[in-house]
Design an enzyme around this catalytic site. Structure first.
Site, PDB file in Angstrom:
ATOM      1  N   LYS A  14      33.399 -28.264  31.135  1.00  0.00           N
ATOM      2  CA  LYS A  14      33.809 -29.910  31.939  1.00  0.00           C
ATOM      3  C   LYS A  14      34.167 -30.179  32.355  1.00  0.00           C
ATOM      4  O   LYS A  14      34.234 -31.266  32.669  1.00  0.00           O
ATOM      5  CB  LYS A  14      32.865 -30.616  30.436  1.00  0.00           C
ATOM      6  CG  LYS A  14      31.502 -29.968  29.736  1.00  0.00           C
ATOM      7  CD  LYS A  14      31.007 -30.791  29.084  1.00  0.00           C
ATOM      8  CE  LYS A  14      29.270 -30.756  28.786  1.00  0.00           C
ATOM      9  NZ  LYS A  14      28.823 -29.272  27.931  1.00  0.00           N
ATOM     10  N   GLU A  19      27.367 -40.824  30.464  1.00  0.00           N
ATOM     11  CA  GLU A  19      26.722 -40.938  29.421  1.00  0.00           C
ATOM     12  C   GLU A  19      27.065 -39.390  28.822  1.00  0.00           C
ATOM     13  O   GLU A  19      27.614 -38.431  29.027  1.00  0.00           O
ATOM     14  CB  GLU A  19      24.960 -40.418  30.131  1.00  0.00           C
ATOM     15  CG  GLU A  19      24.540 -39.058  30.116  1.00  0.00           C
ATOM     16  CD  GLU A  19      25.982 -38.983  31.877  1.00  0.00           C
ATOM     17  OE1 GLU A  19      26.188 -39.154  32.333  1.00  0.00           O
ATOM     18  OE2 GLU A  19      25.892 -37.103  31.591  1.00  0.00           O
ATOM     19  N   SER A  68      31.398 -20.409  28.608  1.00  0.00           N
ATOM     20  CA  SER A  68      31.655 -21.726  28.476  1.00  0.00           C
ATOM     21  C   SER A  68      32.617 -22.339  27.737  1.00  0.00           C
ATOM     22  O   SER A  68      32.824 -23.498  28.216  1.00  0.00           O
ATOM     23  CB  SER A  68      30.982 -22.260  29.075  1.00  0.00           C
ATOM     24  OG  SER A  68      29.638 -21.733  27.826  1.00  0.00           O
TER      25      SER A  68
HETATM   26  C1  PLP Z   1      28.045 -28.895  27.706  1.00  0.00           C
HETATM   27  C2  PLP Z   1      28.203 -27.590  27.948  1.00  0.00           C
HETATM   28  C3  PLP Z   1      27.243 -26.242  28.170  1.00  0.00           C
HETATM   29  C4  PLP Z   1      25.957 -26.659  28.659  1.00  0.00           C
HETATM   30  O1  PLP Z   1      26.147 -27.227  29.906  1.00  0.00           O
HETATM   31  P1  PLP Z   1      25.622 -26.456  31.545  1.00  0.00           P
HETATM   32  O2  PLP Z   1      26.317 -27.733  32.336  1.00  0.00           O
HETATM   33  O3  PLP Z   1      24.966 -26.020  31.835  1.00  0.00           O
HETATM   34  O4  PLP Z   1      27.228 -25.979  31.552  1.00  0.00           O
HETATM   35  C5  PLP Z   1      27.401 -25.181  28.481  1.00  0.00           C
HETATM   36  N1  PLP Z   1      28.727 -24.598  27.293  1.00  0.00           N
HETATM   37  C6  PLP Z   1      29.124 -25.491  26.534  1.00  0.00           C
HETATM   38  C7  PLP Z   1      30.053 -25.366  26.167  1.00  0.00           C
HETATM   39  C8  PLP Z   1      29.244 -26.643  27.051  1.00  0.00           C
HETATM   40  O5  PLP Z   1      29.696 -27.579  26.302  1.00  0.00           O
END
Ligand code: PLP
Length: 389
Positions: free
Chosen positions: A92, A114, A373
């Site tokens: 993020k 938000e 992610s």
């Molecule tokens: C917020 C988040 C997501 C989901 O958000 P996307 O916009 O779909 O990427 C996925 N993995 C992690 C670790 C997150 O913090």
């Protein structure tokens, strides 16, 4: 909020995307689009973005080959793109840095955002501290109770968290409140959106800043293997890490792109075209045609819609979207921890869970990249309680 504004085709991905918002908000979006288009190609802006990614986020992060997992699954070679190693522990921050730099160029003094579970709020508050920006985070009142520790984190970082009691006190109500703030204060305020969703230009802008993921992974896999991967896998909530992980492979037809959703929020598998939060996408609706409440063990995937570009990639067949169960996710969470010493976020564990099913069906010289992610420290306590049951 559903008044359609006649506008050009900018911001459409096939039939999805666009901008379905009141006129006063449309003017703010038009100005934002214009400014983004100016700065995204500006050399100074790009250098500044690269500087903060390197010095603050810690990029480029590795593309790690995981040997034990590869052997255990007995098929394709598995690589992990390590967004978990970024400062604040997930992808993020890439988007947050990009949008704050744009906000500064536009002369904004105040950032609003938000947040649902709090992860985007924490990333935003983090960067606001470093860039000395006033930071106001809107959060559903119900969510502030469930995520008290993230509220405290944001406050530690100097942000003001505003609990929104209206409606159900959830993410949607926080979005409405933030949009109201933006309309009232657009002259000095920038709305920093957290995923590849919302009215144009947000999906395009968020993709632009998250594309660094596949820009790096493509260079890295070519260095390590001398060829492109066969599959790129990512979890999909709003779709920002997935679109960033896919972006530089979209024009490489030999690369299969797969988004993974929770089977309890199967937006792309079961959604129908509809408008939510100011844009058109595939969305899960209940019998009355309202966005359906979703329940995911991974808070970041708990969203009834999905970015417009994913809706188009699904409809056009360029990308595939699959679901996995909570049980498979918990299993993947533990297996990656045990075999590789990497505790993944529950969101990312969705992608790992599907890779476990796919890898044994592919030859041993095939290559899978999983976009990891985020890291799972934030989820350890929750998993502890789930496994005790
Ligand atoms: C917020 C988040 C997501 C989901 O958000 P996307 O916009 O779909 O990427 C996925 N993995 C992690 C670790 C997150 O913090």
């Amino acid at each position: 909020m559903n008044q359609q504004i006649a506008q050009n085709q900018e911001g459409y991905f096939g039939e999805f995307g666009g901008s379905f918002i009141p006129p006063e908000l449309q003017e703010v979006m038009n100005y934002l689009t214009e400014q983004f288009n100016i700065f995204k190609d500006d050399t100074d802006f790009k250098e500044e973005y690269q500087y903060y990614l390197r010095e603050y986020v810690g990029r480029e992060n590795p593309l790690t080959y995981v040997d034990r997992l590869t052997k255990e699954w007995g098929g394709a070679k598995i690589y992990l793109k390590r967004e978990d190693l970024n400062h604040t522990g997930a992808h993020k921050i890439n988007n947050v840095i990009g949008q704050i730099l744009l906000a500064k160029r536009m002369g904004a003094k105040r950032i609003i955002a938000e947040t649902g579970a709090g992860q985007h709020g924490v990333a935003t508050a983090t960067a606001c501290a470093m860039f000395d920006m006033e930071c106001v985070i809107y959060m559903g009142a119900e969510d502030t109770r469930r995520q008290a520790l993230n509220v405290f984190r944001m406050e530690l970082l100097g942000a003001k968290v505003v609990p929104v009691a209206k409606g159900q006190g959830r993410l949607k109500d926080a979005v409405d409140e933030a949009l109201g703030d933006l309309v009232a204060n657009y002259k000095n305020t920038f709305y920093l959106l957290g995923s590849a969703v919302g009215p144009h230009p947000f999906p395009t802008m968020v993709k632009h800043f998250q594309s660094i993921i596949s820009e790096e992974s493509k260079r890295q896999i070519l260095e390590k293997e001398g060829r492109l991967p066969d599959v790129v896998l990512a979890c999909a909530g709003g779709g920002s890490n997935a679109i960033g992980a896919f972006a530089h492979y979209l024009d490489e037809p030999s690369v299969r792109l797969i988004g993974v959703e929770p089977d309890q929020a199967p937006t792309l598998s079961e959604g129908v075209p509809g408008v939510i939060h100011g844009f058109k996408c595939l969305v899960l609706l209940d019998e009355e045609g309202n966005p359906k409440p979703t329940y995911s063990i991974a808070a970041g995937l708990d969203y009834p819609g999905i970015g417009p570009e994913h809706s188009h990639l699904k409809t056009s067949g360029r990308a595939e979207y699959v679901t996995v169960s909570n049980e498979e996710v918990l299993d993947a969470f533990q297996e990656l921890s045990r075999l590789e010493g990497i505790i993944p976020a529950l969101e990312s564990s969705h992608a790992v869970a599907h890779a476990k099913k796919l890898a044994p069906t592919l030859p041993k010289d095939a290559i899978i990249i999983i976009n990891l992610s985020g890291r799972g420290d934030k989820d350890v306590e929750q998993v502890f309680h789930m496994l005790k049951k």
